[in-house]
Design an enzyme around this catalytic site. Structure first.
Site, PDB file in Angstrom:
ATOM      1  N   LYS A  75       0.954  -1.683  -0.119  1.00 44.59           N
ATOM      2  CA  LYS A  75       0.428   0.199   0.199  1.00 44.59           C
ATOM      3  C   LYS A  75       0.638   1.722   0.165  1.00 44.59           C
ATOM      4  O   LYS A  75       0.521   2.487  -0.663  1.00 44.59           O
ATOM      5  CB  LYS A  75      -0.607  -0.004   1.268  1.00 44.59           C
ATOM      6  CG  LYS A  75      -2.244  -0.775   0.836  1.00 44.59           C
ATOM      7  CD  LYS A  75      -3.445  -0.745   1.942  1.00 44.59           C
ATOM      8  CE  LYS A  75      -2.780  -1.138   3.805  1.00 44.59           C
ATOM      9  NZ  LYS A  75      -2.559  -2.700   3.421  1.00 44.59           N
ATOM     10  N   TYR A  82       1.309   3.861   6.361  1.00 43.97           N
ATOM     11  CA  TYR A  82       2.645   3.466   6.675  1.00 43.97           C
ATOM     12  C   TYR A  82       3.102   4.561   6.607  1.00 43.97           C
ATOM     13  O   TYR A  82       5.067   3.910   7.269  1.00 43.97           O
ATOM     14  CB  TYR A  82       2.814   2.962   5.547  1.00 43.97           C
ATOM     15  CG  TYR A  82       2.056   1.641   5.198  1.00 43.97           C
ATOM     16  CD1 TYR A  82       1.651   0.676   5.994  1.00 43.97           C
ATOM     17  CD2 TYR A  82       2.161   0.655   3.533  1.00 43.97           C
ATOM     18  CE1 TYR A  82       1.022  -0.408   6.057  1.00 43.97           C
ATOM     19  CE2 TYR A  82       1.424  -0.478   4.088  1.00 43.97           C
ATOM     20  CZ  TYR A  82       1.058  -1.025   4.923  1.00 43.97           C
ATOM     21  OH  TYR A  82       0.853  -2.645   4.804  1.00 43.97           O
TER      22      TYR A  82
END
Length: 355
Positions: free
Chosen positions: A112, A144
């Protein structure tokens, strides 16, 4: 020199495989989780990453040389994902700071990084495949990135090294895990065999036809340990997949043949597993009872929504591993072998039937 590992998220697919590898290589291993489980060679630590006081008590007197972060909590929005998961990393690194022992922190995130968060998954301007570390970040908020930033800030402040690891979908064993394609497909195939239903691909035409890759949990663990102990890998980010590529129109038949079920070729109609399996809790309960299986609760084994998200992508997803290869990491496992090894473990542990 004695190496002491703190594996955060030790009950998950990634963390449990990593903890087992570290213990097998002679490390002193502590496994932190909200509800830790018994694991050979791993000392359990119960703590909540969102509770600094809990962490301080749990880690008091512990002096880890290496910290491995393999966990996250999914929230309803990406803003909440950023807030919660960034806080978890910050709290953990604050909690280990007083010992002054940390030499390396490894953070496991995922693709991702290149595809975007759930709210904008696979949309907008994406880097061309195969994904390479040099592509950098997308111009979109992503938890992230927030996790990475916490690691970067702590590394700068406390003078430890770090590594970032980005697996594709992970194949591994962990009961109760919310994102588990391997076990989901094993359970689905078992249900198809028991009921006589065809083994139907749930995803998109693109995923059926295009090249893709995956990440075995053991392969991920090998790279994480390699990076933590290799000076050339200090302060670097790495993609991590098995090393092969495949098409689902081949892999789907391989898995179906392994379970001895009737494989139905994809006809262009998407049939999400969440829909196919919506009434299967009772079916699985009956199979588990008849076969004396270890887990009768389908929701603790199968995560159809996650498998649908992966297999329903309208884009090709292929990952480049040239960066770590150039620095000396040579791990490899064929993805069908990774699936079959998992299925054998599930049988051995009484999760799915022997035949």
């Amino acid at each position: 020199m004695t190496k002491t590992a703190l594996v955060v998220g030790a009950t998950g697919i990634q963390g449990s495989a990593l903890a087992a590898k570290l213990a097998g290589e002679g490390w002193t291993v502590f496994g932190l989780a909200r509800n830790p489980q018994e694991q050979a060679g791993v000392s359990p630590i119960a703590a909540d990453l969102l509770d600094p006081a809990s962490l301080a008590r749990a880690l008091d007197g512990l002096a880890p040389t290496h910290v491995f972060l393999t966990t996250w909590l999914r929230q309803d929005t990406e803003a909440e994902n950023i807030r919660v998961n960034g806080t978890m990393v910050r709290n953990l690194l604050d909690a280990v700071r007083p010992a002054g022992s940390v030499e390396h922190v490894a953070l496991v995130t995922g693709l991702k990084h290149y595809l975007g968060p759930f709210e904008a998954y696979g949309k907008g301007s994406l880097p061309k495949t195969p994904f390479r570390e040099e592509h950098g970040r997308l111009d979109v908020e992503n938890f992230y990135y927030a996790q990475e930033d916490e690691v970067f800030a702590a590394a700068e402040r406390d003078s430890f090294g770090y590594s970032i690891h980005r697996p594709h979908t992970v194949i591994g064993k962990a009961v109760g895990n919310a994102m588990n394609m391997g076990t989901t497909l094993a359970v689905y195939a078992t249900i198809c065999k028991a009921t006589g239903r065809p083994f139907r691909f749930p995803g998109s035409q693109v995923q059926w036809d295009a090249l893709t890759d995956m990440t075995d949990a053991g392969q991920l663990a090998d790279q994480v340990i390699w990076a933590a102990t290799t000076p050339a890998a200090r302060n670097e980010d790495f993609n991590i997949v098995n090393g092969d590529v495949f098409r689902w129109n081949w892999m789907w038949h391989r898995i179906g043949e392994h379970f001895g079920v009737t494989v139905e070729d994809f006809d262009g109609t998407e049939r999400p597993l969440e829909e196919q399996m919506k009434d299967d809790a009772v079916v699985w309960g009956k199979i588990a009872q008849e076969q004396c299986l270890a887990e009768s609760d389908l929701s603790r084994l199968a995560s159809p929504w996650h498998t649908d998200a992966d297999l329903g992508r309208p884009i090709e997803v292929v990952t480049d591993m040239g960066k770590s290869r150039a620095l000396g990491f040579i791990g490899y496992i064929a993805t069908d072998r990774a699936f079959f090894d998992l299925f054998d473990r599930l049988r051995a542990d009484g999760i799915i039937p022997q035949n």
